[in-house]
Design a protein around this motif. Structure first.
Motif, PDB file in Angstrom:
ATOM      1  N   GLN A  65      13.797  55.661  44.609  1.00 35.39           N
ATOM      2  CA  GLN A  65      13.789  54.353  45.280  1.00 35.39           C
ATOM      3  C   GLN A  65      13.267  53.258  44.354  1.00 35.39           C
ATOM      4  O   GLN A  65      13.786  52.141  44.354  1.00 35.39           O
ATOM      5  N   TYR A  66      12.255  53.582  43.555  1.00 41.35           N
ATOM      6  CA  TYR A  66      11.759  52.607  42.572  1.00 41.35           C
ATOM      7  C   TYR A  66      12.876  52.226  41.613  1.00 41.35           C
ATOM      8  O   TYR A  66      13.078  51.042  41.317  1.00 41.35           O
ATOM      9  N   GLU A  67      13.613  53.213  41.141  1.00 40.15           N
ATOM     10  CA  GLU A  67      14.708  52.940  40.211  1.00 40.15           C
ATOM     11  C   GLU A  67      15.810  52.134  40.878  1.00 40.15           C
ATOM     12  O   GLU A  67      16.367  51.210  40.282  1.00 40.15           O
ATOM     13  N   GLU A  68      16.102  52.452  42.115  1.00 34.30           N
ATOM     14  CA  GLU A  68      17.130  51.724  42.862  1.00 34.30           C
ATOM     15  C   GLU A  68      16.784  50.234  42.967  1.00 34.30           C
ATOM     16  O   GLU A  68      17.631  49.365  42.814  1.00 34.30           O
ATOM     17  N   LYS A  69      15.501  49.974  43.195  1.00 35.41           N
ATOM     18  CA  LYS A  69      15.060  48.576  43.384  1.00 35.41           C
ATOM     19  C   LYS A  69      14.817  47.853  42.063  1.00 35.41           C
ATOM     20  O   LYS A  69      15.134  46.673  41.937  1.00 35.41           O
ATOM     21  N   LEU A  70      14.248  48.559  41.071  1.00 31.99           N
ATOM     22  CA  LEU A  70      13.834  47.889  39.838  1.00 31.99           C
ATOM     23  C   LEU A  70      14.823  48.042  38.690  1.00 31.99           C
ATOM     24  O   LEU A  70      14.803  47.233  37.756  1.00 31.99           O
ATOM     25  N   ASN A  71      15.625  49.086  38.738  1.00 33.78           N
ATOM     26  CA  ASN A  71      16.673  49.295  37.727  1.00 33.78           C
ATOM     27  C   ASN A  71      16.174  49.209  36.291  1.00 33.78           C
ATOM     28  O   ASN A  71      16.770  48.510  35.476  1.00 33.78           O
ATOM     29  N   LEU A  72      15.128  49.911  35.951  1.00 34.75           N
ATOM     30  CA  LEU A  72      14.579  49.850  34.597  1.00 34.75           C
ATOM     31  C   LEU A  72      15.190  50.858  33.630  1.00 34.75           C
ATOM     32  O   LEU A  72      15.108  50.682  32.428  1.00 34.75           O
ATOM     33  N   ILE A  73      15.807  51.874  34.169  1.00 37.35           N
ATOM     34  CA  ILE A  73      16.350  52.917  33.274  1.00 37.35           C
ATOM     35  C   ILE A  73      17.783  52.570  32.901  1.00 37.35           C
ATOM     36  O   ILE A  73      18.588  52.236  33.692  1.00 37.35           O
TER      37      ILE A  73
END
Length: 73
Positions: A65-73
């Motif tokens: 969910q963090y990745e979905e929202k922040l898209n850092l990877i």
């Protein structure tokens, strides 16, 4: 455990581990990076195997969910 899954978890962990609780970090570290079984982790922390499994699943969902929202990877 598939290597692709481990790599994905590792990347998510690298980017977002600071957002996790200490307990979440310990369980993920033990399971994915130290190759402990759920039974070993449950014995180390004196909790049920099911509790460890649930915590790991919730933590992975949180990381995704963090990745979905922040898209850092």
């Amino acid at each position: 455990m598939e290597i692709e899954q481990v790599i994905k978890i590792s990347q998510l962990y690298d980017f977002y581990s600071e957002l996790l609780s200490e307990k979440q970090k310990q369980y993920l570290n033990d399971y994915y990076f130290n190759d402990f079984s759920l039974t070993e982790i449950s014995e180390n922390y004196d909790i049920s195997k099911q509790a460890v499994s649930n915590n790991i699943k919730r933590t992975i969902t949180e990381l995704e969910q963090y990745e979905e929202k922040l898209n850092l990877i």
